[in-house]
Design a protein around this motif. Structure first.
Motif, mmCIF file in Angstrom:
data_model
loop_
_atom_site.group_PDB
_atom_site.id
_atom_site.type_symbol
_atom_site.label_atom_id
_atom_site.label_comp_id
_atom_site.label_asym_id
_atom_site.label_seq_id
_atom_site.Cartn_x
_atom_site.Cartn_y
_atom_site.Cartn_z
ATOM 1 N N ALA A 198 0.814 -1.218 0.000
ATOM 2 C CA ALA A 198 0.000 0.000 0.000
ATOM 3 C C ALA A 198 0.844 1.262 0.000
ATOM 4 N N GLU A 199 1.947 1.253 0.728
ATOM 5 C CA GLU A 199 2.786 2.444 0.859
ATOM 6 C C GLU A 199 4.010 2.348 -0.038
ATOM 7 N N PRO A 208 -0.829 7.834 -8.127
ATOM 8 C CA PRO A 208 -1.917 6.875 -7.878
ATOM 9 C C PRO A 208 -2.263 6.029 -9.097
ATOM 10 N N GLU A 209 -2.231 6.630 -10.277
ATOM 11 C CA GLU A 209 -2.590 5.880 -11.471
ATOM 12 C C GLU A 209 -1.561 4.800 -11.774
ATOM 13 N N GLU A 215 -2.067 -3.204 -8.380
ATOM 14 C CA GLU A 215 -3.185 -3.465 -7.472
ATOM 15 C C GLU A 215 -4.407 -3.973 -8.226
ATOM 16 N N LYS A 216 -4.629 -3.459 -9.439
ATOM 17 C CA LYS A 216 -5.772 -3.880 -10.250
ATOM 18 C C LYS A 216 -5.655 -5.356 -10.605
ATOM 19 N N ILE A 217 -4.472 -5.766 -10.993
ATOM 20 C CA ILE A 217 -4.265 -7.171 -11.331
ATOM 21 C C ILE A 217 -4.459 -8.050 -10.098
#
Length: 317
Positions: A198-199, A208-209, A215-217
């Motif tokens: 997360a960090e 962020p993008e 994270e999406k995967i």
């Protein structure tokens, strides 16, 4: 709109998922047959490990002409990458790489074709990878090449990207449950491992993008995840199993300078060094290179150097 035309998730360069449930993989769909590779003399074959899950592995044997009939070789269990979503043990990327590696290192290799997300979300890939290792470690060995040529006292686990993530998870399971018999894990090889958190760490992007990509995967392949600090994705997260008990004496972690995952590989190596684990860890970084660059240009100077390092890791006592 037709449900088979409406995209509900687009995760380039991996996959599109349609409202109908259809999955379109964007890479890694080509397959090559097993058999003799004329360039290296390596021969391969496909073996069914578990009919219930259709778990298959591709086995590789180097050219042993002139070798004593009782010569035993290290056993390499390889887990392919692809974000748990794309590629297979039969794709040109991995078939060609294993042919070259097996020829150079003189090992028996078992390339595991684990089930992939999203049709089979985690822990399916972990479970298949564990089952394949148990099959390799069975005594007597379940397959003739392993029985005749494999030295189960010298087993190595290796993988790239998601496959390196699998290596860590399987090693933790070996530490917790054991393998039995004469099988001994001598080393772990983690190539550009797919770890996240997360960090941001070190020079890791704060955008962020950009951070949303890994994270999406992960959310796609592990729907029940607690997020990017899931210990399966972040081995340094609170609650993650200690690395101190890793069941081997050597670990090689490889990273690439321009890889978004670089800092995670470095942090894994540093955490292992601090953990109290009593083995020998090594970190190798390829300057100016991207994620799994050695597959895209295997004849480049840095890819050749990387191969030499891997061979040395697998063949040195």
């Amino acid at each position: 709109m037709d449900a088979d035309a409406e995209v509900v998730l687009h995760a380039p360069p991996f996959v599109r998922i349609f409202k109908s449930g259809r999955v379109e993989r964007l890479l890694g769909n080509e397959v090559l047959p097993a058999g003799l590779d004329p360039a290296t003399g390596v021969v391969s074959k496909d073996v069914l490990i578990d009919p219930a899950t259709n778990l298959v592995a591709r086995l590789y044997l180097p050219d042993l002409a002139g070798s004593p009939p009782d010569r035993k070789l290290p056993v390499l269990v390889y887990y392919h990458g692809g974000g748990f979503v794309i590629e297979t043990a039969f794709s040109p990327t991995y078939h060609n790489y294993l042919n070259s590696l097996v020829a150079a290192a003189g090992v028996v290799a078992v390339s595991v074709d684990y089930r992939r997300a999203p049709e089979h979300p985690l822990p399916a890939a972990y479970d298949d990878s564990w089952a394949a290792l148990q099959w390799v470690a069975s005594r007597p060995p379940a397959e003739e090449w392993l029985a005749e040529r494999g030295d189960l006292g010298r087993v190595f686990l290796a993988g790239d990207s998601a496959g390196a993530n699998i290596v860590h998870q399987v090693a933790l399971r070996v530490a917790a449950e054991g393998l039995g018999g004469a099988a001994t894990i001598k080393g772990l090889l983690l190539i550009h491992p797919y770890f996240w958190g997360a960090e941001p760490l070190g020079s890791e992007s704060r955008d962020p993008e950009t951070r949303a990509g890994p994270e999406k995967i992960w959310t796609l392949v592990c729907p029940g995840t607690v997020g990017p600090d899931d210990p399966r994705l972040n081995p340094l997260a609170e609650g993650a199993t200690s690395m101190a008990g890793l069941p081997c004496r050597r670990v090689l972690v490889m990273v690439a300078e321009e890889d978004i995952l670089r800092e995670r590989g470095r942090a894994y190596y540093e955490a292992l060094e601090r953990s109290g684990w009593e083995g020998e860890a090594r970190l190798m970084e390829a300057e100016g290179e991207q994620h799994v660059f050695h597959f895209r240009d295997p004849k480049s100077a840095k890819a050749v150097s990387m191969m030499q390092t891997v061979v040395s890791f697998l063949t040195s006592d």
